[in-house]
Design an enzyme around this catalytic site. Structure first.
Site: not given
Length: 431
Positions: A207, A337
């Site tokens: 990430e 999410k």
């Protein structure tokens, strides 16, 4: 403004995510030619109860192919959606759930359903001629979210070189989204300079956070605290930890490979409480395993009056699991999410249950991402207050931070959530 929201066509394609793995893109075309697109992200650390991506298996692309998911969009989802009204997001999403017929969208694939749900959402906003976040807000309050930006990657995002999955910066005292990003950029680059000075700089994790090279998990936290000091933002930036404890929990024990230690639940909670006492930690995500419900309740009792306690794998963006956690005294914040729920409507329901209970709400990306910026608009339009995208590097991350800047520039007066997005306990502690 066009007024015909009838879906005329639904098409799916294989594209590629930030790890070079296949993923699903869906394109919804309305009768008037308006088009909306959505792309499914993918996680590396996944909760047991989240929607399941449909992968092809076999040798091609390491088994990660999405041919079957793409075919399901063409063969089943498209015929079910053509002729439906794209403005009926909830009805379409309920139809996708019913069409799949499994508890976790395993038949059609959560990657097929979330990409479709997102594409319908974009088409509807385009039809109305408004930015996606305005379409989502529907005239209700919206706000720019406080970012949580990964500084060090760990866990499944960095070859398990660190047991704790993410160490993040939270710019609590920023006055705007632009200032928040600037503060986090200072911390991120200060951390990189510290690693370089120690001969420990070795690129970035999935990430975009710096690749971890530490002797212990606590050393990583101490280094982030040092980076905050060096950046000049001490007292203004706090630490957020994504522990992802399910990844190192087995047989009732928490086994920290880097530290060479293992704990029972009580011992592990005590270790984290010591971290909270020593460092400017304002938030901890998944402090215990998703299977350790008693442990989550115990940690929330011990720390929930001081910090934000986030459920991710523990809640998997499920309204029902949020409701159960509220009843059991577990967590005081939810990570949202959309691909965990499999539809936009499912994600919104989880967020609303949490908000009704006074919890913090954080919209989040996944470790496998693309240039899709939908989650930024969700965070703004749903007035979520917090946004977790990953780090301050890699274009799939920066596309999202930059989209937030564009929204801020284009909408003078749009409120920046800042520290007020935290549950009251955590906001008080960090003042």
């Amino acid at each position: 403004m066009a007024d015909d929201g009838t879906i005329g066509a639904v098409r799916a394609h294989r594209i590629w995510d930030s790890r070079g793995r296949p993923t699903v893109e869906v394109e919804v075309e309305l009768a008037d030619g308006t088009i909306g697109r959505g792309i499914a992200p993918a996680g590396a650390s996944r909760g047991e109860h989240e929607a399941i991506d449909l992968r092809d298996g076999g040798e091609a692309h390491g088994g990660q192919g999405v041919r079957a998911a793409v075919d399901n969009v063409h063969r089943e989802i498209a015929p079910a959606l053509v002729g439906r009204d794209a403005l009926d997001q909830a009805g379409i999403d309920r139809g996708l759930i019913a069409l799949d017929g499994t508890p976790n969208l395993a038949r059609l694939g959560g990657n097929a359903t979330i990409a479709t749900s997102m594409a319908v959402l974009h088409a509807a906003a385009a039809l109305r001629g408004v930015p996606l976040w305005r379409h989502l807000a529907g005239g209700c309050e919206a706000s720019l979210p406080m970012p949580e930006i990964q500084v060090f990657g760990g866990g499944a995002h960095a070859g398990r070189r660190l047991d704790v999955q993410d160490l993040l910066a939270m710019p609590l005292d920023a006055a705007s989204f632009d200032e928040a990003l600037s503060m986090c950029a200072d911390v991120y680059h200060a951390a990189g300079a510290i690693m370089a000075s120690r001969g420990r700089l070795a690129g970035v994790a999935d990430e975009g956070g710096w690749w971890p090279d530490f002797a212990s998990n606590e050393q990583a936290i101490a280094t982030l605290a040092e980076a905050i000091e060096r950046s000049g933002h001490a007292g203004r930036v706090a630490i957020s930890l994504d522990v992802a404890a399910s990844e190192f929990f087995a047989d009732g024990r928490y086994r920290l490979a880097l530290d060479g230690r293992e704990h029972d639940t009580d011992g592990w909670i005590e270790a984290m409480l010591r971290w909270i006492d020593r460092y400017p930690i304002a938030s901890i995500e998944d402090p215990v395993s998703e299977r350790d419900r008693a442990g989550m309740a115990a940690f929330t009792r011990a720390a929930g009056d001081r910090i934000q306690v986030i459920g991710d794998d523990f809640l998997v963006t499920s309204a029902a699991r949020v409701e159960a956690a509220i009843a059991e005294g577990c967590c005081n914040a939810v990570l949202v999410k959309p691909n965990q729920a499999g539809t936009i409507t499912g994600a919104l329901e989880a967020l609303e249950r949490a908000r009704d209970a006074g919890w913090g709400t954080i919209v989040s990306a996944r470790s496998g991402e693309t240039e899709d910026t939908t989650i930024v608009h969700l965070a703004v339009g749903w007035n979520a207050g917090q946004l977790k995208v990953g780090s301050f590097a890699r274009s799939e991350r920066m596309a999202k931070w930059n989209e937030g800047l564009r929204i801020e520039r284009s909408t003078p007066g749009l409120r920046f959530a800042g520290r007020d997005a935290l549950p009251a306990c955590a906001a008080r502690r960090t003042r």
